[in-house]
Structure formats: structure tokens, C-alpha cells
Design an enzyme around this catalytic site. Sequence first.
Site, PDB file in Angstrom:
ATOM      1  N   ASP A 290      12.417  -2.634   6.484  1.00 20.34           N
ATOM      2  CA  ASP A 290      11.299  -3.549   6.251  1.00 20.34           C
ATOM      3  C   ASP A 290      11.144  -4.503   7.428  1.00 20.34           C
ATOM      4  O   ASP A 290      11.996  -5.379   7.636  1.00 20.34           O
ATOM      5  CB  ASP A 290      11.536  -4.375   4.978  1.00 20.34           C
ATOM      6  CG  ASP A 290      11.080  -3.662   3.726  1.00 20.34           C
ATOM      7  OD1 ASP A 290      10.371  -2.643   3.858  1.00 20.34           O
ATOM      8  OD2 ASP A 290      11.422  -4.118   2.627  1.00 20.34           O
TER       9      ASP A 290
ATOM     10  N   ASN B 130      -7.512  17.335  -7.845  1.00 20.69           N
ATOM     11  CA  ASN B 130      -6.729  18.195  -8.731  1.00 20.69           C
ATOM     12  C   ASN B 130      -6.066  17.422  -9.867  1.00 20.69           C
ATOM     13  O   ASN B 130      -5.358  18.004 -10.696  1.00 20.69           O
ATOM     14  CB  ASN B 130      -5.676  18.985  -7.955  1.00 20.69           C
ATOM     15  CG  ASN B 130      -4.615  18.101  -7.317  1.00 20.69           C
ATOM     16  OD1 ASN B 130      -4.609  16.875  -7.490  1.00 20.69           O
ATOM     17  ND2 ASN B 130      -3.712  18.716  -6.572  1.00 20.69           N
TER      18      ASN B 130
ATOM     19  N   TYR C 204      -7.030   5.718  -6.883  1.00 19.44           N
ATOM     20  CA  TYR C 204      -7.289   4.273  -6.833  1.00 19.44           C
ATOM     21  C   TYR C 204      -8.387   3.911  -5.823  1.00 19.44           C
ATOM     22  O   TYR C 204      -9.461   3.435  -6.202  1.00 19.44           O
ATOM     23  CB  TYR C 204      -5.984   3.555  -6.497  1.00 19.44           C
ATOM     24  CG  TYR C 204      -6.086   2.079  -6.219  1.00 19.44           C
ATOM     25  CD1 TYR C 204      -6.862   1.238  -7.007  1.00 19.44           C
ATOM     26  CD2 TYR C 204      -5.381   1.514  -5.156  1.00 19.44           C
ATOM     27  CE1 TYR C 204      -6.933  -0.125  -6.753  1.00 19.44           C
ATOM     28  CE2 TYR C 204      -5.437   0.162  -4.898  1.00 19.44           C
ATOM     29  CZ  TYR C 204      -6.217  -0.658  -5.687  1.00 19.44           C
ATOM     30  OH  TYR C 204      -6.288  -2.002  -5.429  1.00 19.44           O
ATOM     31  N   ILE C 205      -8.146   4.193  -4.556  1.00 20.04           N
ATOM     32  CA  ILE C 205      -9.140   3.820  -3.545  1.00 20.04           C
ATOM     33  C   ILE C 205     -10.345   4.748  -3.619  1.00 20.04           C
ATOM     34  O   ILE C 205     -11.494   4.314  -3.481  1.00 20.04           O
ATOM     35  CB  ILE C 205      -8.504   3.830  -2.147  1.00 20.04           C
ATOM     36  CG1 ILE C 205      -7.328   2.853  -2.091  1.00 20.04           C
ATOM     37  CG2 ILE C 205      -9.531   3.448  -1.080  1.00 20.04           C
ATOM     38  CD1 ILE C 205      -6.530   2.891  -0.803  1.00 20.04           C
TER      39      ILE C 205
ATOM     40  N   ASN D 109      -2.271  -2.971   3.180  1.00 20.74           N
ATOM     41  CA  ASN D 109      -1.912  -3.005   1.762  1.00 20.74           C
ATOM     42  C   ASN D 109      -3.174  -3.158   0.921  1.00 20.74           C
ATOM     43  O   ASN D 109      -3.707  -4.257   0.783  1.00 20.74           O
ATOM     44  CB  ASN D 109      -0.951  -4.169   1.475  1.00 20.74           C
ATOM     45  CG  ASN D 109       0.388  -3.988   2.159  1.00 20.74           C
ATOM     46  OD1 ASN D 109       0.482  -4.052   3.378  1.00 20.74           O
ATOM     47  ND2 ASN D 109       1.433  -3.755   1.393  1.00 20.74           N
TER      48      ASN D 109
ATOM     49  N   TYR E 194       5.693  10.488   6.046  1.00 16.68           N
ATOM     50  CA  TYR E 194       4.355  10.096   5.608  1.00 16.68           C
ATOM     51  C   TYR E 194       3.513   9.671   6.807  1.00 16.68           C
ATOM     52  O   TYR E 194       2.399  10.167   7.019  1.00 16.68           O
ATOM     53  CB  TYR E 194       4.450   8.970   4.582  1.00 16.68           C
ATOM     54  CG  TYR E 194       3.116   8.310   4.284  1.00 16.68           C
ATOM     55  CD1 TYR E 194       2.049   9.062   3.799  1.00 16.68           C
ATOM     56  CD2 TYR E 194       2.928   6.941   4.484  1.00 16.68           C
ATOM     57  CE1 TYR E 194       0.822   8.457   3.530  1.00 16.68           C
ATOM     58  CE2 TYR E 194       1.714   6.337   4.207  1.00 16.68           C
ATOM     59  CZ  TYR E 194       0.666   7.097   3.742  1.00 16.68           C
ATOM     60  OH  TYR E 194      -0.542   6.517   3.484  1.00 16.68           O
TER      61      TYR E 194
ATOM     62  N   ASN F 233       0.691  18.982   1.896  1.00 18.06           N
ATOM     63  CA  ASN F 233      -0.461  18.347   1.255  1.00 18.06           C
ATOM     64  C   ASN F 233      -1.307  17.551   2.244  1.00 18.06           C
ATOM     65  O   ASN F 233      -2.541  17.607   2.217  1.00 18.06           O
ATOM     66  CB  ASN F 233       0.006  17.439   0.120  1.00 18.06           C
ATOM     67  CG  ASN F 233      -1.151  16.910  -0.707  1.00 18.06           C
ATOM     68  OD1 ASN F 233      -2.048  17.656  -1.068  1.00 18.06           O
ATOM     69  ND2 ASN F 233      -1.142  15.621  -0.994  1.00 18.06           N
TER      70      ASN F 233
ATOM     71  N   ILE G 271      12.679  -9.537  -5.096  1.00 13.83           N
ATOM     72  CA  ILE G 271      12.269  -9.902  -3.745  1.00 13.83           C
ATOM     73  C   ILE G 271      13.374  -9.465  -2.793  1.00 13.83           C
ATOM     74  O   ILE G 271      14.526  -9.883  -2.932  1.00 13.83           O
ATOM     75  CB  ILE G 271      12.031 -11.414  -3.640  1.00 13.83           C
ATOM     76  CG1 ILE G 271      10.849 -11.806  -4.518  1.00 13.83           C
ATOM     77  CG2 ILE G 271      11.785 -11.838  -2.193  1.00 13.83           C
ATOM     78  CD1 ILE G 271      10.661 -13.300  -4.657  1.00 13.83           C
TER      79      ILE G 271
ATOM     80  N   HIS H   3       3.900  -0.687  -5.354  1.00 17.23           N
ATOM     81  CA  HIS H   3       3.261  -1.810  -4.677  1.00 17.23           C
ATOM     82  C   HIS H   3       3.567  -3.138  -5.365  1.00 17.23           C
ATOM     83  O   HIS H   3       3.643  -3.211  -6.592  1.00 17.23           O
ATOM     84  CB  HIS H   3       1.747  -1.592  -4.599  1.00 17.23           C
ATOM     85  CG  HIS H   3       1.375  -0.361  -3.830  1.00 17.23           C
ATOM     86  ND1 HIS H   3       0.242   0.363  -4.083  1.00 17.23           N
ATOM     87  CD2 HIS H   3       2.010   0.282  -2.812  1.00 17.23           C
ATOM     88  CE1 HIS H   3       0.174   1.392  -3.261  1.00 17.23           C
ATOM     89  NE2 HIS H   3       1.238   1.354  -2.478  1.00 17.23           N
TER      90      HIS H   3
END
Length: 324
Positions: free
Chosen positions: A284, A32, A11-12, A169, A140, A91, A206, A188
Site C-alpha cells: 500500500d 454474462n 457497478y460503473i 477509486n 490486474y 478475461n 484501518i 472497497h
Amino acid sequence: MNVLVVGGAGYIGSHMCKCLSEAGHAVVVLDNLATGHRAAVQWGELVEASLGDVAAVGDTLRRHRIDVVMHFAASSLVGESMSDPYKYYANNVCATLALLQAMREAGVSQFVFSSTAAVFGEPQAELIDETHPCQPINPYGNSKLAVERMLDDAARAYGLRATALRYFNAAGACDSGLIGESHEPESHLIPRLLRRAAGEALDVQIFGTDYPTRDGTCVRDYVHVCDLADAHLLALEYSRAQPGFHTFNLGNGTGFTVLEVLAAAQSVVGRPLDIPRGPRRAGDPATLVASSRKARERLGWRPRRADIRRIVADAWAWHQKPAF
């Protein structure tokens, strides 16, 4: 310059390839295709290989006379990192180390790294700047921070010119409609809302309406993917002139609540979306917003697509007719 974009089918990364090409740089993509898309590689040659394939990486660096490497090839699902941390260290850390060693052997000394706000952990300030403590709360974030520390050490020991861009984000899509956000699974908020609006049977809800925010829902900092690409391009030029390791936080500096994002999505698609409310989700925080003052002052970066409706509208144009 000759730029190797690792993860350029994602994506980015694909938006970065478009930005680099338009700026006159020669682009080579190494991916890959585990999560990327062959159809997203529209700017530059694709080398289909993993970072762990040291021979392929070294050959690519030498054959294309690469000047700088831009790294977007990370595993990035927080929940998955909790259940399978070895995958994330293998990775995100080990493969990046192999890449850096191949770069050193090939004489490539400039590196731009796609990092994340996850390196900070629980927010201790309303606006998170580069001085905020780095205390990740998941594998992560730990893996990304490990790479940042590795880059700092490499800059001191080997003269690597490295920049890490920590963003919050990423959202939106380029207005050409050629590329956009396409993840499986999709985690997302904005693409989940829009894919639901486009007719997919996604379970969207939500999480929490009783946070200490202006409408009770979480506040997050959404940055247009093309603004992120612009920042990476500026960072490339910055690190050419500035030796050492540098970090920059990237965000609009103004957060949007979940309900504000929902309202923007309903406005863009032209109809209400029936999204149920549920309890808070564990872990969160109420607010996550970046201070981008350093990036603005040193890189000269200015997000040009900061309006949430613009971000959602560009994403919607993609999700109505995704190319992959």
C-alpha cells in the site's frame, strides 16, 4: 448513437447506461452476469453472453447496428489476480481481443475502455498524470496495460478510435437509488464501512496509521461514479472527432485519508463506527492521487460531486435499501 455497453450490469457500467440513456443514446448491454446484476440493467436491452462467445458478440454488433463499444467487463480484484493470473489474462486481455476482432469484422471503429490507475504501479510523483511511467506491480494492472497497448496498435494499424480512461477509486451511487455498488466479495473502503454501519458483520480495519500523511493513514483519490460516467460520455464525443488512441486520468485531484473517509461515514450515518487500527498492509503506497488536468483541458470534464461527504452520502442512500 447506438452504444454497446459491455459489463453494463456491473457497478460503473450500469451508471454509464443511465448516463447514456439520459443523453439520448440507444443502449444495449452485453453481460454474462458473472458479477453483474440483472436488476441493474434498467436502461437498454440485455444480451446475456460472454465476450468469448464470438458469435453472440458479432450478432449483437450487427443486429443493433452498434456505433461505439464501451468496455467495463473486467475482472478487477488485485489479490485474486495474484493467485489466479491466468483468469485475468483470459478475461481482461484475450476476451477483449476477441471483442475488438468482432468489432472490426462488423465495421465498428470506436471504443471507450475502462482502465485503471493500477497500470502505473508504485507512484513516483505526488500527482499522477499521463506521463507517469507505467510499471504495474500485479497481474490486474498488467492485463489492463496490455489492453491499452493493444488499442494503441489497433489505432495505428486499423484506424480504431480508442480512448482509455484510467481512474482511481470509484465510489458513491446515483441519487435515484435505483442502482449502486454491490460486490461479493466487497473490497472497497466506503461500501465496507457502510455495510458495516448497516449491520453486516464485515471485518473492517484501518491498515497503518504511521504513513507520512496529514493524519498517518493512506491518502486515496475518490471519484463519484456519476462523475466517471460523465467523463466517459465526454470521451465518446472526443474520440468521434479525434482519431488515434488517447489516455486520460480521472480523479478529483484531491485525496482523502482513510480517517477522513471514516469521519465522513460517521457523519453521514449519524453515529460512531468502531473500526480497529492495524499494521500497514504490504504494497500500500502512502498516497495515490490523480492529476486530471488533461481530462479537464481536452474533454472539458469537471467533477461535480467531489466532496467526500457527498460521495459517502449517496452511497449510504443505496446501502440502506439496496435493490440487489
